[in-house]
Design a protein around this motif. Structure first.
Motif, short mmCIF file in Angstrom:
data_model
loop_
_atom_site.label_atom_id
_atom_site.label_comp_id
_atom_site.label_asym_id
_atom_site.label_seq_id
_atom_site.Cartn_x
_atom_site.Cartn_y
_atom_site.Cartn_z
N GLU A 173 -6.96 0.17 2.56
CA GLU A 173 -6.18 0.68 1.43
C GLU A 173 -5.73 -0.47 0.52
OE1 GLU A 173 -2.12 3.30 0.50
OE2 GLU A 173 -2.64 2.72 2.56
N ILE A 174 -5.29 -1.58 1.13
CA ILE A 174 -4.89 -2.74 0.34
C ILE A 174 -6.07 -3.26 -0.47
CG2 ILE A 174 -4.12 -5.15 0.50
CD1 ILE A 174 -2.48 -4.32 2.98
N THR A 175 -7.24 -3.33 0.16
CA THR A 175 -8.43 -3.83 -0.53
C THR A 175 -8.75 -3.00 -1.76
OG1 THR A 175 -9.34 -4.64 1.57
CG2 THR A 175 -10.89 -4.33 -0.25
N ALA A 176 -8.51 -1.69 -1.68
CA ALA A 176 -8.86 -0.79 -2.78
C ALA A 176 -7.84 -0.83 -3.92
CB ALA A 176 -8.98 0.63 -2.25
N LEU A 177 -6.68 -1.45 -3.72
CA LEU A 177 -5.67 -1.49 -4.77
C LEU A 177 -6.09 -2.43 -5.90
CD1 LEU A 177 -2.36 -1.71 -2.68
CD2 LEU A 177 -3.18 0.25 -4.00
N PRO A 178 -5.64 -2.19 -7.13
CA PRO A 178 -5.91 -3.13 -8.22
C PRO A 178 -5.26 -4.48 -7.95
CG PRO A 178 -4.32 -1.47 -8.90
CD PRO A 178 -4.84 -1.03 -7.56
N PRO A 228 0.84 -1.20 0.00
CA PRO A 228 0.00 0.00 0.00
C PRO A 228 0.87 1.25 0.00
CG PRO A 228 0.01 -1.03 2.17
CD PRO A 228 0.70 -1.98 1.25
N PRO A 229 0.58 2.23 -0.84
CA PRO A 229 1.44 3.42 -0.94
C PRO A 229 1.65 4.15 0.37
CG PRO A 229 -0.07 3.33 -2.81
CD PRO A 229 -0.49 2.24 -1.87
N SER A 230 0.65 4.17 1.26
CA SER A 230 0.80 4.91 2.51
C SER A 230 1.86 4.29 3.42
CB SER A 230 -0.53 4.98 3.26
OG SER A 230 -0.88 3.72 3.80
N PHE A 231 2.20 3.01 3.20
CA PHE A 231 3.20 2.38 4.04
C PHE A 231 4.61 2.82 3.67
CE2 PHE A 231 5.92 -0.89 5.81
CZ PHE A 231 5.37 -1.03 7.08
N ARG A 232 4.78 3.31 2.47
CA ARG A 232 6.10 3.76 2.03
C ARG A 232 6.52 4.99 2.84
NH1 ARG A 232 9.96 1.50 -1.67
NH2 ARG A 232 11.41 3.19 -2.22
N ASN A 233 7.72 4.96 3.36
CA ASN A 233 8.22 6.10 4.11
C ASN A 233 8.31 7.30 3.17
OD1 ASN A 233 9.93 8.00 5.50
ND2 ASN A 233 10.68 6.32 6.76
N PRO A 234 7.68 8.42 3.50
CA PRO A 234 7.70 9.58 2.59
C PRO A 234 9.10 10.12 2.35
CG PRO A 234 6.72 10.16 4.71
CD PRO A 234 6.85 8.67 4.70
#
Length: 271
Positions: free
Chosen positions: A246-251, A69-75
């Protein structure tokens, strides 16, 4: 196609003028940074008569697939511009039926020691929870000695069967184990051992998903009190469930196929 720490494939692809898709394997980012690998990769490129690539575009010039999930990536370590995020498997909520809580404990398949396992298990078995632990093929569960009836130790258990029945995961914070827990909305207590695990653990703390323990100094009492605290505080579970949503919403992974097919016949740009 290569994983992000397989540099040889990227060199071979560029030498043959082939496009090269990259699959990220480090969930939070930070462990692999271009400035760290720049010097040896510049030397390797020179050995294969490839032109200078000062920005190391070779590592993410083409399609980059991220199964996180993109939000898990450290900004502080943003995803490459050509990244496409997808879910590895269908995310699903854990079982919320009233029952005795279940804790899953794993330290992965590489850095397993009976000492650390024993310390953690001694803390877990004092709790009013069911415990399932996996030790990997290098450790014989019998080495851990006699265990209470509510503690079960196996070398391997399919996580997709176990996690829906769990309430919390105690792990090393490897990207695979961690994403498995988050796909089911489960909070964690993390004991990072090396590689990308400290980066993942730090990100979990920032997101309110987990607490972190030191593998060198952790005591059974620390395990007991920390696991109790995370189980009792619903904020950790809610934070993990937000990531699950968020994971559920990913393609799905199947949607990466047209992107990979689109690389066929394309000619990589030289640096």
């Amino acid at each position: 196609m290569r994983d992000e720490v397989d540099f040889g494939t990227a060199i071979a692809a560029e030498s043959l003028a082939l496009p090269c898709a990259t699959v990220l394997v480090l969930a939070a980012g930070g462990f692999l940074r271009k400035e760290i690998v720049a010097e040896p990769l510049h030397e390797l490129r020179s050995a294969y008569n490839l032109p200078p690539d000062p920005e190391l575009a070779m590592l993410d010039r083409h399609l980059v697939l991220s199964p996180f999930p993109p939000s898990f990536r450290n900004p502080r370590f943003p995803l490459p511009a050509r990244a496409f995020s997808f879910r590895q498997t269908a995310a699903s909520p854990a079982d919320t039926t009233p029952r005795t809580p279940t804790v899953y404990f794993t330290l992965g398949t590489v850095n397993n020691t009976t000492d650390l396992f024993s310390r953690v298990l001694a803390g877990l078995w004092e709790l009013p929870v069911n415990v399932v632990a996996t030790v990997g093929e290098r450790v014989n569960p019998a080495e851990l000695g006699p265990l209470p009836d509510h503690v079960r130790v196996e070398q391997f258990v399919p996580q997709e069967l176990l996690l829906p029945q769990c309430d919390l995961v105690v792990s090393h914070g490897g990207s695979g184990s961690l994403m498995g827990a988050l796909a089911h909305g489960l909070p964690s207590v993390l004991i990072p051992l090396g590689a990308d695990q400290p980066y993942n653990a730090q990100r979990c703390v920032e997101l309110g998903i987990a607490q972190v323990l030191d593998p060198v100094t952790v005591t059974s009492e620390e395990v007991r009190t920390t696991v109790s605290a995370v189980l009792a505080d619903g904020a950790y579970r809610r934070a993990a469930e937000r990531v699950r949503e968020e994971i559920t919403a990913l393609p799905g992974a199947e949607q990466t196929i047209p992107l990979l097919e689109g690389l066929h016949g394309s000619t990589p740009q030289r640096s």
